[in-house]
Design a protein around this motif. Sequence first.
Motif, PDB file in Angstrom:
ATOM      1  N   ARG A   1       0.812  -1.221   0.000  1.00 16.22           N
ATOM      2  CA  ARG A   1       0.000   0.000   0.000  1.00 16.22           C
ATOM      3  C   ARG A   1       0.844   1.269   0.000  1.00 16.22           C
ATOM      4  O   ARG A   1       0.351   2.346  -0.342  1.00 16.22           O
ATOM      5  N   ASP A   2       2.105   1.151   0.419  1.00 20.60           N
ATOM      6  CA  ASP A   2       2.942   2.337   0.526  1.00 20.60           C
ATOM      7  C   ASP A   2       3.648   2.686  -0.782  1.00 20.60           C
ATOM      8  O   ASP A   2       4.399   3.653  -0.844  1.00 20.60           O
ATOM      9  N   LYS A   3       3.399   1.904  -1.831  1.00 19.44           N
ATOM     10  CA  LYS A   3       4.084   2.121  -3.107  1.00 19.44           C
ATOM     11  C   LYS A   3       3.122   2.682  -4.145  1.00 19.44           C
ATOM     12  O   LYS A   3       1.904   2.523  -4.033  1.00 19.44           O
TER      13      LYS A   3
ATOM     14  N   LYS B   1       4.690  -0.199  -7.360  1.00 25.13           N
ATOM     15  CA  LYS B   1       3.578  -0.980  -6.834  1.00 25.13           C
ATOM     16  C   LYS B   1       3.295  -2.193  -7.720  1.00 25.13           C
ATOM     17  O   LYS B   1       3.060  -3.300  -7.224  1.00 25.13           O
TER      18      LYS B   1
END
Length: 301
Positions: free
Chosen positions: A13-15, A20
Amino acid sequence: MNKRVRHVFVIPRDKNGLNKITAYFKIFKHLFKEHYDLLAQFSNDWRGAFLARLLKVDIAVSRKAPRRGSFWHNSFNYLAPELDHIRPMAEQDVDLLRSANIYKKSTAPAYELDISSSQKNKLNTWAYDHGVDFKNKLIVIHGSSRWKFKEIPLTTWASIIDELKSKKINIVLSGSQEDLKTNELIFNLCSLKPILAQNFSLEDTAALYKSADLILTIDSMSTHLASAVKTPVISIFGPTNEKNWGPWKGKYRVIGLSAQDAEMFACRPCGMDGCEGSKISQCLVQMDPQKIVREAIAMLK
C-alpha cells in the motif's frame, strides 16, 4: 511468531506506479510457486476472487457478498454466510473453514501465540534497564490508533496513569513507531511518569504483554494480542461493535458507554468514524477516567 506460518505477504500500500506493480508481481510469483491447496478470502476484496481463479487451488472459500454479483460468488467452491453484527469475528472467520468442511467444532479455538525463550530474555533485560520492578503489578497501556475516532482523550489517559502510578503500579506505554508521537504527548501530560516503550517490534510487544498483569487498551489489535498471550485485558470501545471485535476468550472486560450511562449514548455502537462523521466520538471523549481506573483495579485483584 507462529511456527506453522511459513510466509507472510504484505500488500504494497505504501508504493505507487511501477514500484507498486513490481511489488504485486513479486507477491503473485511467490503465490504461484507455492502451489497452495486452500485459499480462504476473509474480506470482500476483489483480489481474492481473481486469485481464486488464477491460482487454481483445490479449495477456494469466501463469504457471501450480496453486492458482489455472480463473478464473485462463482469464483469460490464454498461460500460462508455473510457477516452479522452479533457473533465474534473469530467465530465468523472460522465459518469459512466450517463451510469447506475443514473445521467441524461448534466453537472457534482461542487465539494462541508462544513467546520464545530468547524473546523473554530480551524483555527481561529491557525491564531491568528501565527499572520495571516485577514485584509490583504491571499494566501495559496502548492508547493510540491510526483511526483517531477510536481514541480517548490524552488528558483522560494522563489522569488514569497518574491514579494507577499513585498505587505503586508499574505502567508502560506501548505501541508501534507510528504511535510514539501520541505516547510522548500522553507521557508529557502525566505528573507521575510511565515507562515509554520505544522501537518495539511486534515480537517484543507480545513478550511485554505476556509479562504484564493487565493490558489496558482502546479498540485495537492490542486487544487480540493480549488474548493471544493469555494476559487479562480491558478494552475501551466507542463506535465499534464489541460483539464483533471484542476480546476473544481469556479473561477480559469491555468498557463502553450506553443508554444506561446517558441517553445520548443510546446510539453506540454506531459504526461511524466519529459523531456525524466528525472523527470525534463523544462516547469516548466523555469517558470517566475513574471508571476505567476502578475496572483496572478490580481486574488486578
